[in-house]
Design a protein around this motif. Structure first.
Motif, PDB file in Angstrom:
ATOM      1  N   ARG A   3       0.889  -1.241  -0.072  1.00 52.20           N
ATOM      2  CA  ARG A   3       0.032   0.034   0.109  1.00 52.20           C
ATOM      3  C   ARG A   3       0.829   1.362   0.228  1.00 52.20           C
ATOM      4  N   SER A  44      -8.560   4.819  -2.769  1.00 48.90           N
ATOM      5  CA  SER A  44      -7.809   5.300  -1.654  1.00 48.90           C
ATOM      6  C   SER A  44      -7.697   4.201  -0.736  1.00 48.90           C
ATOM      7  N   ASN A  45      -6.810   4.512   0.161  1.00 53.83           N
ATOM      8  CA  ASN A  45      -6.496   3.365   1.384  1.00 53.83           C
ATOM      9  C   ASN A  45      -7.864   3.138   1.889  1.00 53.83           C
ATOM     10  N   ARG A  46      -8.805   4.293   2.238  1.00 56.67           N
ATOM     11  CA  ARG A  46     -10.073   4.030   2.941  1.00 56.67           C
ATOM     12  C   ARG A  46     -10.962   3.072   1.887  1.00 56.67           C
ATOM     13  N   ASP A  90      -2.235   8.027  -1.785  1.00 53.63           N
ATOM     14  CA  ASP A  90      -2.786   6.627  -2.045  1.00 53.63           C
ATOM     15  C   ASP A  90      -4.035   6.933  -3.219  1.00 53.63           C
ATOM     16  N   GLN A  91      -3.345   6.529  -4.430  1.00 54.20           N
ATOM     17  CA  GLN A  91      -4.101   6.613  -5.785  1.00 54.20           C
ATOM     18  C   GLN A  91      -3.857   5.385  -6.514  1.00 54.20           C
ATOM     19  N   ALA A 151       1.399   5.287   1.033  1.00 54.88           N
ATOM     20  CA  ALA A 151       1.059   6.178   2.611  1.00 54.88           C
ATOM     21  C   ALA A 151      -0.093   6.963   2.147  1.00 54.88           C
ATOM     22  N   ASP A 152      -0.948   6.998   3.144  1.00 59.65           N
ATOM     23  CA  ASP A 152      -2.086   8.092   3.041  1.00 59.65           C
ATOM     24  C   ASP A 152      -1.637   9.331   2.550  1.00 59.65           C
ATOM     25  N   GLY A 153      -2.214   9.878   1.756  1.00 59.76           N
ATOM     26  CA  GLY A 153      -2.064  11.240   0.901  1.00 59.76           C
ATOM     27  C   GLY A 153      -1.575  10.996  -0.428  1.00 59.76           C
ATOM     28  N   ASP A 165      -9.801  -0.490   2.534  1.00 60.25           N
ATOM     29  CA  ASP A 165     -10.341  -1.034   3.834  1.00 60.25           C
ATOM     30  C   ASP A 165     -11.690  -1.063   3.838  1.00 60.25           C
TER      31      ASP A 165
END
Lengths: 154, 154
Positions: free
Chosen positions: B26, B73-75, B32-33, B28-30, B78
DNA sequence: CCCTTGCTTGGAGTGCACTCCAGCTCTCTA
DNA sequence: TAGAGAGCTGGAGTGCACTCCAAGCAAGGG
């Protein structure tokens, strides 16, 4: 294929609820003649499904009256219990038909049947693990919501 | 609804494999594309299924590039992990859509979400018990076949 | 400039496991 | 002897969860 608990080859105990779902008032072997609607009551399967199972070769030949009506035996009921359990655990109908064919072919297919059931047992074990993983996630999420609820109450 | 292990309302530990199936590299958040094919690799779901999930309202609005391509995104990842777990444990897609709607409606629906997940947890527990029952039957049958094999070998 | 690759869409198609229907026979009770 | 009720058949229909298709953009390499 890990052999965690290589069961001793001694008299295997018949599992308790091998008798199945709601197999209540069975008749003694010899006068075991159930109509299709009785079997519906006994197994929880629909009459449609019972006839369909027979059509696709998933039943080991059901007796008929002289007018062509089905009369199921205790053996049929046992078989349906097994089938129901296998279905409930996700075995595809095609695989169960394959198993039924092996049974029809007699003792020569013991090894093949054992392989088929062993493979399915592995599947079931894996499913149980998946379910347990999800249980953890569910517990976690439910706790989050419960905490939020308790937090906002005071 | 038996309350066997009424979990304490203290800091719930995030379950280990909450991260899910094959969510390997994955970002990093920010930054995350993820393209749709990256998400295919990460989740094991097909691109068809991902688009279909979005169409039926099972995804919480996925970002798009200026040319209309999806960027997950990471969201989103999840969420897809949760959805995959729920699917794997037999929750109907319609119920998951309902849950997704509740999530969209915000914190006011916490209680409803908790109820939905709690009901599903009961289902999962019951499924586990069914699977265990079948495991007993499978062990019994497999032993019978194994005994027959060993008996005929000597 | 063209070609390939990857993505987009709405809608149609697939596979599984039933589930139902129409039209029939048979038996039993009044 | 009429009618209700249970059962029979082949084939069609249903619901779910994808899965695929055709046609069309957009970006990058030769």
């Amino acid at each position: 294929m890990t052999v965690m608990e290589s069961a001793p080859v001694t008299a295997p105990a018949k599992p308790r609820n091998c008798a199945g779902l709601r197999s209540g008032p069975r008749r003694a072997d010899g006068q075991d003649q159930y109509t299709i609607s009785e079997v519906v009551g006994l197994t929880g399967l629909s009459a449609h499904t019972l006839r369909w199972y027979e059509r696709i070769g998933l039943m080991p030949h059901v007796d008929r009256t002289h007018t062509g009506q089905r009369r199921f035996s205790n053996r049929d009921l046992d078989w349906l219990d097994l089938v129901s359990k296998l279905r409930l655990t996700g075995m595809p109908v095609a695989d169960m038909v394959r198993y039924a064919e092996l049974v029809r072919e007699g003792p020569a297919t013991f090894a093949a049947r054992e392989r088929l059931l062993t493979a399915h047992r592995e599947d079931v074990r894996q499913r149980i693990n998946e379910l347990r993983d999800t249980l953890d996630v569910l517990d976690y999420k439910i706790n989050l919501y419960a905490d939020a609820r308790l937090g906002s109450e005071e």
